[in-house]
Design an enzyme around this catalytic site. Sequence first.
Site, PDB file in Angstrom:
ATOM      1  N   HIS A  56       0.783  -1.182  -0.139  1.00 13.72           N
ATOM      2  CA  HIS A  56      -0.001   0.102   0.046  1.00 13.72           C
ATOM      3  C   HIS A  56       1.026   1.179  -0.245  1.00 13.72           C
ATOM      4  CE1 HIS A  56      -0.620  -2.322   3.639  1.00 13.72           C
ATOM      5  NE2 HIS A  56      -1.511  -2.959   3.147  1.00 13.72           N
ATOM      6  N   LYS A  77      -5.870   6.535  -5.141  1.00 19.86           N
ATOM      7  CA  LYS A  77      -5.535   6.735  -3.546  1.00 19.86           C
ATOM      8  C   LYS A  77      -4.817   5.232  -3.334  1.00 19.86           C
ATOM      9  CE  LYS A  77      -8.076   8.391   0.413  1.00 19.86           C
ATOM     10  NZ  LYS A  77      -9.100   8.725   1.080  1.00 19.86           N
ATOM     11  N   HIS A 103      10.086   1.038   9.590  1.00 17.50           N
ATOM     12  CA  HIS A 103       9.132   1.680  10.431  1.00 17.50           C
ATOM     13  C   HIS A 103       9.859   2.133  11.629  1.00 17.50           C
ATOM     14  CE1 HIS A 103       5.490   1.189   8.554  1.00 17.50           C
ATOM     15  NE2 HIS A 103       5.430   0.009   8.699  1.00 17.50           N
ATOM     16  N   ASP A 141       1.658  -2.915  13.141  1.00 19.18           N
ATOM     17  CA  ASP A 141       0.892  -2.727  12.049  1.00 19.18           C
ATOM     18  C   ASP A 141       0.313  -4.110  11.721  1.00 19.18           C
ATOM     19  OD1 ASP A 141       2.713  -4.298  10.928  1.00 19.18           O
ATOM     20  OD2 ASP A 141       3.456  -2.860   9.387  1.00 19.18           O
ATOM     21  N   GLY A 179      -3.050  -5.006  14.305  1.00 15.51           N
ATOM     22  CA  GLY A 179      -3.423  -4.136  13.156  1.00 15.51           C
ATOM     23  C   GLY A 179      -4.672  -4.838  12.282  1.00 15.51           C
ATOM     24  N   GLY A 196       1.146   1.369  11.142  1.00 15.83           N
ATOM     25  CA  GLY A 196      -0.125   1.897  10.970  1.00 15.83           C
ATOM     26  C   GLY A 196      -1.033   1.920  12.149  1.00 15.83           C
ATOM     27  N   ARG A 210      -8.718  16.172  17.717  1.00 15.36           N
ATOM     28  CA  ARG A 210      -7.544  15.612  17.262  1.00 15.36           C
ATOM     29  C   ARG A 210      -6.830  16.716  16.867  1.00 15.36           C
ATOM     30  NH1 ARG A 210      -8.345  12.278  12.158  1.00 15.36           N
ATOM     31  NH2 ARG A 210      -8.222  14.260  11.064  1.00 15.36           N
ATOM     32  N   ASN A 235      -9.439  22.302  10.451  1.00 20.52           N
ATOM     33  CA  ASN A 235      -8.369  21.991   9.390  1.00 20.52           C
ATOM     34  C   ASN A 235      -8.438  20.413   8.771  1.00 20.52           C
ATOM     35  OD1 ASN A 235      -6.322  21.266   7.593  1.00 20.52           O
ATOM     36  ND2 ASN A 235      -4.790  21.268   9.293  1.00 20.52           N
TER      37      ASN A 235
END
Lengths: 611, 49
Positions: free
Chosen positions: A11, A36, A134, A153, A184, A308, A524, A554
Amino acid sequence: MWILGLSAYYHDSAAALIRDGEIVAAAQEERFCRVKHYPGFPTQAVRYCLREAGITLDDVDWVVFYEKPFLKFERLLETYHAFAPLGFRSYVKAMPVWLKEKLFQKRELTQSLRALAPHFDAKRLLFSEHHLSHAASAFYPSPFERALILTMDGVGEWATTSVMMGEGRLIRPLKEIHFPHSLGLLYSAFTYFTGFKVNSGEYKLMGLAPYGEPVYADLIRQHLIEIEGDGSFRLNMRYFDYCTGLTMTNRRFDRLFGRGPRRSEAEITQMDMDLARSIQSVTEEVVLKMAAALRREYGIGNLCLAGGVALNSVANGKLLQSGLYDGLWIQPAAGDAGGALGAALAAYHLEHAGERVQHEARDGMRGAYLGPAFTDAEIMRELDRLGARYHPLNESELVDRAARAIADGKVIGWFQGRMEFGPRALGARSILGDPRSPVTQSLMNLKIKYRESFRPFAPSVLSEDCAEYFDLASDSPYMLLVAPVTAARRRELGEAERGIRGLDQVHLARSNIPAVTHVDYSARVQTVHADTHPLYHALISRFKQLSGYGVIVNTSFNVRGEPIVCTPQDAFRCFMNTAMDELYIGGLRLIKTEQIIDPDRVPPAVLPGLD
Amino acid sequence: MDFLRELWAFMRARKKLWLLPIIIVLLLLGGLIVFVQGSALAPFIYTIF
């Protein structure tokens, strides 16, 4: 020494370029090719990185791929072997992909690189490990000399959770949890079961959680996951299908919850909300238990996160609130795109013994503004070609007009400087609005983003004003921490309002910044710092002068199903296809009512649909 | 050839020589599937590879 990191064929393909350990450029391929989570070779992202540095691929000393394909193949074969004869159908579908493409990734990478530099030598191609990539992306840019690194992840090669220790230029692996036991993938199984798309719908599940109650958390702990005191875990594979089937969960899983997966077009029920809340609560339990156990075991006060699961900003916020660690740093591109950056950094520091770079700023990510920027001349050329009408402004006029527009309740596009690296828009490719208005959230969701009305929006707050609005004990420049809105800002609900359940709760104003206050009074948060994005900081400061509030809404500059905009053309097309009122792009102001829509020049963006 | 040499080196380094017969059988079977089917699109809800 120039090193190019690559993430591809899974991905979020991306490229990142570093020079002597310093990050020069990084970008995801999806932003250029407009698909995407694009998984192919990141040709355009590589071209951009080289252009930004003013070099060619021949000048690059090493190219590093973010994972090891053979190790992944080993895991795949051993998994099929372990479950055989189950999984034959999955095997039949998977093998052609491997035999035709994946097994030959080195050749494919070399060929793609030779398309950019015909004499590229395959000996200059290195392979890092998925979780090491990572971990490197989390540790090397962090401000810490010494830290524990926790990466979680779905799955890389074998590891799904890794603990490593970073010290100086070195990273040392300490322990791992291996596939198929994966936090994950457990979260993704619930993403699938509640009717969202795996690998992109996890945010929706997290956003949905506060509408529900954790009524299934015990059932999950009893049947699906066994959590030890130190946070390590095992999944009960009898309930999951991802090892041998084509789906995430199986019929036994359906029976456990008394229904099958929700169809994406079906209505979201209270049960989906309760499931979301339950899996969120179990995820937080694992993260917190693991973090606490590591703190006790190693006695190190700094923690770096990537993978992730580190994009679960609610769990991150709880971890920060727990006070377990003195320092917490999370890689903003915590998903696989960030692996490109980590692979390059790991090669520099571990393979070539390059020393750590001392960061003058708060970290080495330059605010995550690592993508392409455009000059006013380039923007004007593009807008002229598209037939746009615009007004050039100087910087103070631009800031003033944009702040006034927001204060008047307008929704504006904000396209300024280098594009962000990672999934969050941080004020370079953003859509902005007024947080005080109770209608901003549903207006932006339904008329601009074309997405589900329940999804919350995030605030960008002046870092110096953060404590006035949020109970957050740290900077959060990358919007990766969820924090409660302060008690003084909250509005208590009336008797009748408290009786409202489900998605209708979204219409209740819970604070005097309702557009960014989620149903559980959380937000957030992105703290905005004058040194990383001075123009964005100036805009919010001007908004504060006008309104008394040092905070704005935002959200990323895109519509549902489309990647965040990259170029002025993408921005103009998105602007024209949504109900945005104004667009501030470089030193130019565009007003929607002045534009003449010419379908030949501005083709419609991807029409909003279900994703 | 490079590919086979690297695969062999990989299995030796990982002490996974026991995978060799499995790989040969799987590759033969896999090759047959590829030959028969011809499509390299995987219809998984989520691919774990």
